[in-house]
Design a protein around this motif. Sequence first.
Motif, mmCIF file in Angstrom:
data_model
loop_
_atom_site.group_PDB
_atom_site.id
_atom_site.type_symbol
_atom_site.label_atom_id
_atom_site.label_comp_id
_atom_site.label_asym_id
_atom_site.label_seq_id
_atom_site.Cartn_x
_atom_site.Cartn_y
_atom_site.Cartn_z
ATOM 1 N N ARG A 144 -24.710 26.769 -17.479
ATOM 2 C CA ARG A 144 -24.294 27.885 -16.624
ATOM 3 C C ARG A 144 -22.824 28.230 -16.823
ATOM 4 O O ARG A 144 -22.395 29.354 -16.603
ATOM 5 C CB ARG A 144 -24.563 27.534 -15.165
ATOM 6 C CG ARG A 144 -24.326 28.692 -14.232
ATOM 7 C CD ARG A 144 -24.996 28.466 -12.903
ATOM 8 N NE ARG A 144 -24.786 29.637 -12.073
ATOM 9 C CZ ARG A 144 -24.060 29.635 -10.965
ATOM 10 N NH1 ARG A 144 -23.512 28.510 -10.540
ATOM 11 N NH2 ARG A 144 -23.910 30.728 -10.273
ATOM 12 N N CYS A 145 -22.032 27.269 -17.276
ATOM 13 C CA CYS A 145 -20.600 27.499 -17.470
ATOM 14 C C CYS A 145 -20.298 28.242 -18.769
ATOM 15 O O CYS A 145 -19.158 28.658 -18.990
ATOM 16 C CB CYS A 145 -19.841 26.172 -17.471
ATOM 17 S SG CYS A 145 -20.330 25.058 -18.803
ATOM 18 N N VAL B 15 -17.734 31.080 -19.037
ATOM 19 C CA VAL B 15 -16.829 31.030 -17.893
ATOM 20 C C VAL B 15 -15.481 30.505 -18.381
ATOM 21 O O VAL B 15 -15.420 29.666 -19.282
ATOM 22 C CB VAL B 15 -17.406 30.101 -16.786
ATOM 23 C CG1 VAL B 15 -16.427 29.911 -15.654
ATOM 24 C CG2 VAL B 15 -18.723 30.644 -16.276
ATOM 25 N N THR C 4 -12.706 28.300 -19.095
ATOM 26 C CA THR C 4 -12.685 26.835 -19.068
ATOM 27 C C THR C 4 -11.555 26.271 -18.222
ATOM 28 O O THR C 4 -11.621 25.107 -17.823
ATOM 29 C CB THR C 4 -12.586 26.260 -20.496
ATOM 30 O OG1 THR C 4 -11.412 26.782 -21.118
ATOM 31 C CG2 THR C 4 -13.812 26.595 -21.306
ATOM 32 N N GLN D 64 -14.498 25.276 -7.390
ATOM 33 C CA GLN D 64 -15.231 26.387 -8.029
ATOM 34 C C GLN D 64 -16.050 25.887 -9.212
ATOM 35 O O GLN D 64 -17.190 26.312 -9.399
ATOM 36 C CB GLN D 64 -14.254 27.461 -8.493
ATOM 37 C CG GLN D 64 -13.621 28.226 -7.372
ATOM 38 C CD GLN D 64 -12.529 29.164 -7.874
ATOM 39 O OE1 GLN D 64 -11.871 28.907 -8.880
ATOM 40 N NE2 GLN D 64 -12.339 30.257 -7.154
ATOM 41 N N ALA D 65 -15.482 24.999 -9.992
ATOM 42 C CA ALA D 65 -16.201 24.449 -11.150
ATOM 43 C C ALA D 65 -17.447 23.695 -10.689
ATOM 44 O O ALA D 65 -18.531 23.871 -11.256
ATOM 45 C CB ALA D 65 -15.291 23.520 -11.951
ATOM 46 N N LYS D 66 -17.296 22.893 -9.658
ATOM 47 C CA LYS D 66 -18.442 22.130 -9.148
ATOM 48 C C LYS D 66 -19.514 23.054 -8.587
ATOM 49 O O LYS D 66 -20.711 22.753 -8.677
ATOM 50 C CB LYS D 66 -17.982 21.135 -8.092
ATOM 51 C CG LYS D 66 -17.206 19.971 -8.691
ATOM 52 C CD LYS D 66 -16.734 19.029 -7.613
ATOM 53 C CE LYS D 66 -16.031 17.826 -8.196
ATOM 54 N NZ LYS D 66 -15.633 16.871 -7.141
ATOM 55 N N GLU D 67 -19.114 24.174 -8.037
ATOM 56 C CA GLU D 67 -20.073 25.163 -7.531
ATOM 57 C C GLU D 67 -20.895 25.731 -8.688
ATOM 58 O O GLU D 67 -22.105 25.907 -8.577
ATOM 59 C CB GLU D 67 -19.346 26.270 -6.785
ATOM 60 C CG GLU D 67 -20.259 27.260 -6.104
ATOM 61 C CD GLU D 67 -21.113 26.642 -5.002
ATOM 62 O OE1 GLU D 67 -22.244 27.107 -4.815
ATOM 63 O OE2 GLU D 67 -20.649 25.701 -4.342
ATOM 64 N N VAL D 68 -20.253 26.015 -9.797
ATOM 65 C CA VAL D 68 -20.965 26.487 -10.995
ATOM 66 C C VAL D 68 -21.946 25.401 -11.447
ATOM 67 O O VAL D 68 -23.108 25.680 -11.754
ATOM 68 C CB VAL D 68 -19.977 26.839 -12.126
ATOM 69 C CG1 VAL D 68 -20.710 27.105 -13.436
ATOM 70 C CG2 VAL D 68 -19.129 28.048 -11.737
ATOM 71 N N CYS D 69 -21.485 24.169 -11.465
ATOM 72 C CA CYS D 69 -22.326 23.054 -11.915
ATOM 73 C C CYS D 69 -23.564 22.862 -11.042
ATOM 74 O O CYS D 69 -24.646 22.544 -11.551
ATOM 75 C CB CYS D 69 -21.530 21.750 -11.924
ATOM 76 S SG CYS D 69 -20.206 21.668 -13.154
ATOM 77 N N ARG D 70 -23.399 23.028 -9.737
ATOM 78 C CA ARG D 70 -24.516 22.773 -8.820
ATOM 79 C C ARG D 70 -25.778 23.552 -9.177
ATOM 80 O O ARG D 70 -26.878 23.056 -8.979
ATOM 81 C CB ARG D 70 -24.111 23.111 -7.385
ATOM 82 C CG ARG D 70 -23.538 21.955 -6.640
ATOM 83 C CD ARG D 70 -23.419 22.254 -5.153
ATOM 84 N NE ARG D 70 -22.146 22.834 -4.769
ATOM 85 C CZ ARG D 70 -20.982 22.199 -4.773
ATOM 86 N NH1 ARG D 70 -20.921 20.974 -5.184
ATOM 87 N NH2 ARG D 70 -19.879 22.793 -4.397
ATOM 88 N N CYS E 184 -26.538 24.590 -12.238
ATOM 89 C CA CYS E 184 -26.734 24.531 -13.683
ATOM 90 C C CYS E 184 -28.027 23.791 -14.041
ATOM 91 O O CYS E 184 -28.263 22.691 -13.546
ATOM 92 C CB CYS E 184 -25.541 23.840 -14.345
ATOM 93 S SG CYS E 184 -25.645 23.876 -16.139
#
Length: 91
Positions: free
Chosen positions: A14-15, A18, A20, A40-46, A48
């Motif tokens: 998903r990243c 985005v 980096t 914000q990065a962890k939100e993208v990961c969730r 993914c």
Amino acid sequence: MWRSGDRDWVISARCRGVDTAMFFPQVENGRGAAVRAERQAKEVCRACPVIVECLDHAVRTGETHGVWGGMNHAERRAYERATKLRRLRSA
């Protein structure tokens, strides 16, 4: 050395595409900015579909910087220790 197929999961990340910088927050930019970027990065990961593969890659390669698989370096180290402990206890 990477074997063919080792990082095929990256295509579905998903990243992908985005900025980096979000995944590699710099404290020099201010503690608050770094915390926000990590969040914000962890939100993208969730959300993914390859979060497990990403985390596995980071742990396997000893990645010491950034958010990988929804975890920062300290969280990955704790995860790795807990995983090793579970293996030892089940042996």
